[in-house]
Design an enzyme around this catalytic site. Structure first.
Site, PDB file in Angstrom:
ATOM      1  N   ARG A 137      -6.613  -8.277  -8.849  1.00 30.69           N
ATOM      2  CA  ARG A 137      -7.250  -9.601  -9.004  1.00 30.69           C
ATOM      3  C   ARG A 137      -8.736  -9.383  -9.216  1.00 30.69           C
ATOM      4  NH1 ARG A 137      -9.943  -9.304  -4.127  1.00 30.69           N
ATOM      5  NH2 ARG A 137      -8.752  -8.329  -2.483  1.00 30.69           N
ATOM      6  N   LYS A 192       0.837  -1.198   0.000  1.00 33.21           N
ATOM      7  CA  LYS A 192       0.000   0.000   0.000  1.00 33.21           C
ATOM      8  C   LYS A 192       0.879   1.260   0.000  1.00 33.21           C
ATOM      9  CE  LYS A 192      -3.675  -2.129   2.813  1.00 33.21           C
ATOM     10  NZ  LYS A 192      -4.726  -2.621   1.948  1.00 33.21           N
ATOM     11  N   HIS A 199     -13.930  -3.310   8.952  1.00 31.18           N
ATOM     12  CA  HIS A 199     -13.265  -2.995   7.688  1.00 31.18           C
ATOM     13  C   HIS A 199     -13.430  -4.084   6.649  1.00 31.18           C
ATOM     14  CE1 HIS A 199     -11.658   0.361   9.780  1.00 31.18           C
ATOM     15  NE2 HIS A 199     -10.914  -0.388  10.579  1.00 31.18           N
ATOM     16  N   GLU A 230      -2.349   6.770   8.164  1.00 30.18           N
ATOM     17  CA  GLU A 230      -3.211   7.644   7.360  1.00 30.18           C
ATOM     18  C   GLU A 230      -4.152   8.429   8.237  1.00 30.18           C
ATOM     19  OE1 GLU A 230      -4.087   5.138   3.292  1.00 30.18           O
ATOM     20  OE2 GLU A 230      -5.735   5.498   4.663  1.00 30.18           O
TER      21      GLU A 230
HETATM   22  P1  ADP Z   1     -12.401  -7.854  -1.480  1.00 32.10           P
HETATM   23  O1  ADP Z   1     -12.222  -6.388  -1.565  1.00 32.10           O
HETATM   24  O2  ADP Z   1     -12.448  -8.525  -2.798  1.00 32.10           O
HETATM   25  O3  ADP Z   1     -13.433  -8.264  -0.504  1.00 32.10           O
HETATM   26  P2  ADP Z   1     -10.498  -8.564   0.529  1.00 32.10           P
HETATM   27  O4  ADP Z   1      -9.177  -7.867   0.591  1.00 32.10           O
HETATM   28  O5  ADP Z   1     -11.500  -8.253   1.555  1.00 32.10           O
HETATM   29  O6  ADP Z   1     -11.036  -8.328  -0.919  1.00 32.10           O
HETATM   30  O7  ADP Z   1     -10.202 -10.118   0.534  1.00 32.10           O
HETATM   31  C1  ADP Z   1     -10.700 -10.954  -0.452  1.00 32.10           C
HETATM   32  C2  ADP Z   1     -11.318 -12.162   0.142  1.00 32.10           C
HETATM   33  O8  ADP Z   1     -10.351 -13.142   0.291  1.00 32.10           O
HETATM   34  C3  ADP Z   1     -11.976 -11.967   1.491  1.00 32.10           C
HETATM   35  O9  ADP Z   1     -13.153 -12.702   1.571  1.00 32.10           O
HETATM   36  C4  ADP Z   1     -10.940 -12.502   2.435  1.00 32.10           C
HETATM   37  O10 ADP Z   1     -11.535 -12.983   3.601  1.00 32.10           O
HETATM   38  C5  ADP Z   1     -10.362 -13.596   1.591  1.00 32.10           C
HETATM   39  N1  ADP Z   1      -9.003 -13.851   1.891  1.00 32.10           N
HETATM   40  C6  ADP Z   1      -8.013 -12.960   1.977  1.00 32.10           C
HETATM   41  N2  ADP Z   1      -6.870 -13.572   2.256  1.00 32.10           N
HETATM   42  C7  ADP Z   1      -7.160 -14.889   2.349  1.00 32.10           C
HETATM   43  C8  ADP Z   1      -6.404 -16.050   2.605  1.00 32.10           C
HETATM   44  N3  ADP Z   1      -5.117 -15.988   2.851  1.00 32.10           N
HETATM   45  N4  ADP Z   1      -7.038 -17.223   2.624  1.00 32.10           N
HETATM   46  C9  ADP Z   1      -8.350 -17.311   2.367  1.00 32.10           C
HETATM   47  N5  ADP Z   1      -9.118 -16.254   2.103  1.00 32.10           N
HETATM   48  C10 ADP Z   1      -8.527 -15.061   2.100  1.00 32.10           C
HETATM   49  P1  ADP Z   2      -7.797  -3.897   2.778  1.00 32.89           P
HETATM   50  O1  ADP Z   2      -6.559  -4.186   2.005  1.00 32.89           O
HETATM   51  O2  ADP Z   2      -7.874  -4.644   4.040  1.00 32.89           O
HETATM   52  O3  ADP Z   2      -9.002  -3.978   1.919  1.00 32.89           O
HETATM   53  P2  ADP Z   2      -8.120  -0.998   2.609  1.00 32.89           P
HETATM   54  O4  ADP Z   2      -6.995  -0.051   2.616  1.00 32.89           O
HETATM   55  O5  ADP Z   2      -8.776  -1.239   1.307  1.00 32.89           O
HETATM   56  O6  ADP Z   2      -7.618  -2.365   3.229  1.00 32.89           O
HETATM   57  O7  ADP Z   2      -9.195  -0.503   3.673  1.00 32.89           O
HETATM   58  C1  ADP Z   2     -10.263  -1.335   4.056  1.00 32.89           C
HETATM   59  C2  ADP Z   2     -11.386  -0.492   4.660  1.00 32.89           C
HETATM   60  O8  ADP Z   2     -10.930   0.264   5.776  1.00 32.89           O
HETATM   61  C3  ADP Z   2     -11.963   0.540   3.725  1.00 32.89           C
HETATM   62  O9  ADP Z   2     -12.946  -0.010   2.904  1.00 32.89           O
HETATM   63  C4  ADP Z   2     -12.507   1.581   4.674  1.00 32.89           C
HETATM   64  O10 ADP Z   2     -13.741   1.180   5.216  1.00 32.89           O
HETATM   65  C5  ADP Z   2     -11.522   1.558   5.800  1.00 32.89           C
HETATM   66  N1  ADP Z   2     -10.504   2.588   5.617  1.00 32.89           N
HETATM   67  C6  ADP Z   2      -9.344   2.449   4.964  1.00 32.89           C
HETATM   68  N2  ADP Z   2      -8.627   3.588   4.990  1.00 32.89           N
HETATM   69  C7  ADP Z   2      -9.367   4.482   5.687  1.00 32.89           C
HETATM   70  C8  ADP Z   2      -9.167   5.835   6.093  1.00 32.89           C
HETATM   71  N3  ADP Z   2      -8.063   6.494   5.797  1.00 32.89           N
HETATM   72  N4  ADP Z   2     -10.143   6.429   6.817  1.00 32.89           N
HETATM   73  C9  ADP Z   2     -11.260   5.763   7.153  1.00 32.89           C
HETATM   74  N5  ADP Z   2     -11.498   4.494   6.816  1.00 32.89           N
HETATM   75  C10 ADP Z   2     -10.575   3.841   6.085  1.00 32.89           C
HETATM   76 MG    MG Z   3      -9.369  -2.905   0.330  1.00 36.45          MG
END
Ligand code: ADP
Ligand code: ADP
Ligand code: MG
Length: 677
Positions: free
Chosen positions: A292, A116, A235, A200
């Site tokens: 992806r 990130k 989140h 952040e």
């Molecule tokens: P999206 O934005 O597509 O929901 P996420 O970052 O939340 O993406 O993760 C994608 C999905 O994959 C989620 O349902 C998460 O729980 C699952 N996931 C992430 N890492 C793993 C892992 N190592 N093994 C199994 N499932 C995973």
């Molecule tokens: P992940 O890789 O786990 O998906 P993200 O960076 O996409 O992580 O953030 C997941 C969630 O966390 C976002 O959908 C939002 O709800 C919350 N979030 C992330 N960054 C911020 C922020 N700077 N302020 C408030 N909420 C945030």
């Molecule tokens: Mg995300």
């Protein structure tokens, strides 16, 4: 086009990919762990290769085994799904090295977006708006603390390698920063093997709006509009929809352009998602790019009429994108709900067990169910506890969203799951809650609407007890009927199927427990029916005449005092799952013969709420602690669970060491509560 592909994943996404491949005439190879030998994705694929034990680290995450499976079966390409190795640059590289096509972006794009922090540096250079914060390389806690103080609280600490809502900590005030940083880093190391973090500004009341992008190897990049994924818990997305309510064509074009710029900046090919965090005024910042296919891609498919997996396969095979930007259109409104094996009332604690009953709503033009499990399958502690994704679509001009909502409510009402705790009732309340229905969306919605979403223990309607009792009686009658058929004596009294009793006026009492309360149903036998009485003893006595039919799947046609309705009652061990009017109720059938005051669990012990791994012993052996003091941290189902002192007392001994795997219900800590003063 490929003849054969391997899917390096499991669960619903593996099944989803197989479906499209099959339609396109492409053979599929599944890989599976020992825990998944009978899983649906294995059953659906043309071939399947065992790649190791249950733990993902020893199976779904082992690059060499997956590559070997592809070579052994002659698969020309690998679809990584989401999660697991989907964003792993080593995996992508290994495919390249072995001459296997990776169905996804080039390794350089994964690398660029994998962190990130690095992604934010790149996006800054490409002119994409960023959330204010620190995303540099300096990682000393004191330095990061200073940065956080400078940004101003609240701040969010994020694992640079994070994903799936893991590795994030909200810090409300400066004093908490150092502790939360340590906890964030601990989770980041255990989940991602990398504890680099960024800090952040925490945006208050934001929306999560993401743009689906697609690139090909001919230099084309398009965006397939947005998805609103603001409704989250911890989140993690719970409900997703497309298009985003309130989106204007101008804002859509601006976000689409920013997303396409981001994709172009890293030479993107294939399906990707650029996630933005948006303020209520519509201004937006880049958050991350997921390189992806996304979990929630079906809502985009529903509004565009496209199959994104087909696009992925075409692009990976070297074809140009099937459509240009001007040819893409939005039609109607789609919603997705993630059906999880989890208990919303217990902080969304994941639940494991066998799906003793699983009846999804019927699929059709408006309803789609993507799932990796069938009735009888197990939700194991090894993987994500998702049961299915329920997707609905409808159109009707201004009322498209309202119609889609109504479809979702109906589909949820028809969805019946027994055997594991699940979030279906919670989702129904969520979809119906005025804030969601009125599209007043932000990532805090669930927290804010708590009182609506988590009602205090709902009073048990009489109807539920009557239905449970009726099912019990019908089941007995069916059994008696079977017994009579087997009996040689055609004149046996067992032939009377309608509850013949020696003494026809005899009353019987059925006992059910709901939560703490016990409810008695008094039964009197009538010809072809029963008279059921509730209450009495001071309260008002309610009597109905009940009759019905029960099929072997638990479907029950009920008639209560002439009122007809349909319900489902599933009996499993001592439990009775009653589904009626779109709600699920769980009762325990109390056997009056074994009715004694049972004591609760191991005395003085603290039990593991589910199978997991001990990751930290927080208290010291011999320490005297206050009630609620953290004793031990268990990692289970990808979450940290803190085991706390049930009362003031002394930690006598830990039964496990850090790194130990513990079973469900294992006694973790020997604890002695202090005698009350
Ligand atoms: P999206 O934005 O597509 O929901 P996420 O970052 O939340 O993406 O993760 C994608 C999905 O994959 C989620 O349902 C998460 O729980 C699952 N996931 C992430 N890492 C793993 C892992 N190592 N093994 C199994 N499932 C995973
Ligand atoms: P992940 O890789 O786990 O998906 P993200 O960076 O996409 O992580 O953030 C997941 C969630 O966390 C976002 O959908 C939002 O709800 C919350 N979030 C992330 N960054 C911020 C922020 N700077 N302020 C408030 N909420 C945030
Ligand atoms: Mg995300």
């Amino acid at each position: 086009m490929f003849d054969k592909i391997l899917i390096a994943n499991r669960g619903e996404i593996a099944c989803r990919v197989i479906k499209t491949a099959r339609r396109m005439g492409i053979k599929t190879v599944a890989v599976y762990s020992e825990a998944d030998a009978k899983a649906r994705h294995v059953r659906l694929a043309d071939e399947a290769v065992l790649i190791g034990p249950a733990a993902a680290r020893e199976s779904y995450l082992v690059i060499d085994r997956i590559i070997a499976a592809a070579k052994q079966t002659g698969a020309q390409a690998i679809h990584p799904g989401y999660g697991f190795l989907s964003e792993n640059e080593d995996f992508c590289e290994a495919c390249e090295r072995e001459g296997i096509v990776f169905i996804g972006p080039p390794v350089s794009a994964i690398r660029a977006m994998g962190s990130k922090s690095e992604a934010k540096k790149l996006m800054e250079a490409a002119g994409v708006p960023l959330t204010p914060g620190y995303h540099g390389d300096e990682q000393a806690p004191a330095y990061l603390h200073q940065q956080a103080d400078a940004i101003g609280y609240p701040v969010l600490i994020k694992a640079a390698a994070g994903g799936g809502g893991k590795g994030m900590r909200l810090v409300e005030k400066s004093e908490d920063f150092i502790d939360l940083l340590a906890s964030c880093k601990r989770e980041a190391i255990s989940s991602f093997g990398d504890d680099h973090v960024l800090v952040e500004k925490y945006i208050t009341k934001p929306r999560h709006i993401e743009i689906q992008v697609f690139g090909d190897t001919h230099g084309n990049v398009v965006y397939l509009f947005e998805r609103d994924c603001s409704v989250q818990r911890r989140h993690q997305k719970v409900l997703e929809e497309a298009p985003a309510p309130g989106m204007t064509p101008e804002r859509r074009a601006a976000m689409g352009k920013a997303a396409v710029d981001a994709a172009r900046a890293v030479g993107y090919v294939g399906a990707g998602t650029v996630e933005f965090i948006a303020n209520q005024d519509g201004s937006f910042y880049f958050m991350e790019m997921n390189t992806r296919l996304q979990v929630e891609h079906p809502v985009t498919e529903m509004i565009t009429g496209l199959d994104l997996v087909e696009w992925q396969l075409r692009v990976a095979a070297g074809e140009a994108l099937p459509l240009a930007q001007e040819q893409l259109q939005i039609r109607g409104h789609a919603l997705e709900a993630r059906i999880y094996a989890e208990d919303p009332a217990k902080g969304f604690l994941p639940s494991t067990g066998r799906l003793i009953h699983l009846a999804p709503p019927a699929e059709g033009l408006h309803v789609r169910v993507d799932t990796g499990v069938e009735e009888g399958d197990e939700i194991s502690p090894h993987y994500d506890p998702m049961i299915a994704k329920l997707i609905v679509w409808d159109e009707g001009g201004e009322s498209s969203r309202a119609r889609a909502l109504a479809r979702m409510l109906q589909a949820l009402a028809d969805y019946r799951v027994a055997g594991v705790a699940n979030n279906i009732d919670f989702l129904s309340r969520l979809v119906a809650c005025p804030a969601f229905a009125g599209a007043d969306l932000d990532t805090g919605l669930i927290e804010r609407e708590k009182s609506y979403l988590f009602p205090e223990d709902l009073a048990l309607p009489d109807e539920v007890l009557q239905i449970a009792a009726l099912a019990e009686l019908l089941r007995e009658a069916a059994l008696a009927g079977k017994r009579a058929q087997r009996s040689a004596d055609a004149h046996s009294p067992w032939h009377a199927r309608d509850g013949w009793r020696m003494n026809a006026t005899a009353h019987r009492t059925l006992l059910f427990r709901h939560g703490e309360a016990e409810h008695a149903v008094e039964v009197a036998y009538l010809p072809g029916a029963w008279r059921l009485a509730l209450g009495g003893e001071g309260g008002e006595r309610r009597v109905v005449e009940a009759r019905g039919e029960l099929n072997p799947r638990g479907l029950l046609r009920v008639e209560l005092d002439g009122t007809r309705m349909d319900a489902t009652v599933i009996a499993a061990a001592g439990r009775r799952h009653v589904f009626v009017r779109g709600r699920a109720w769980q009762l325990a059938a109390v056997d009056p013969l074994h009715h004694s005051g049972e004591g609760g669990g191991a005395e003085g012990g603290l039990l593991a709420p589910m199978p997991g791994k001990v990751i930290a012993l927080v208290a010291a052996e011999g320490a005297r602690v206050e009630k609620g003091a953290p004793l031990l941290i268990l990692e289970a189902m990808k979450m940290e669970h803190t085991i706390t002192a049930p009362a003031a007392g002394t930690v006598k001994a830990f039964r496990f060491a850090v790194g130990d795997q513990v079973g469900d219900g294992a006694e973790l800590v020997e604890f002695e509560a202090a005698a009350a003063a």
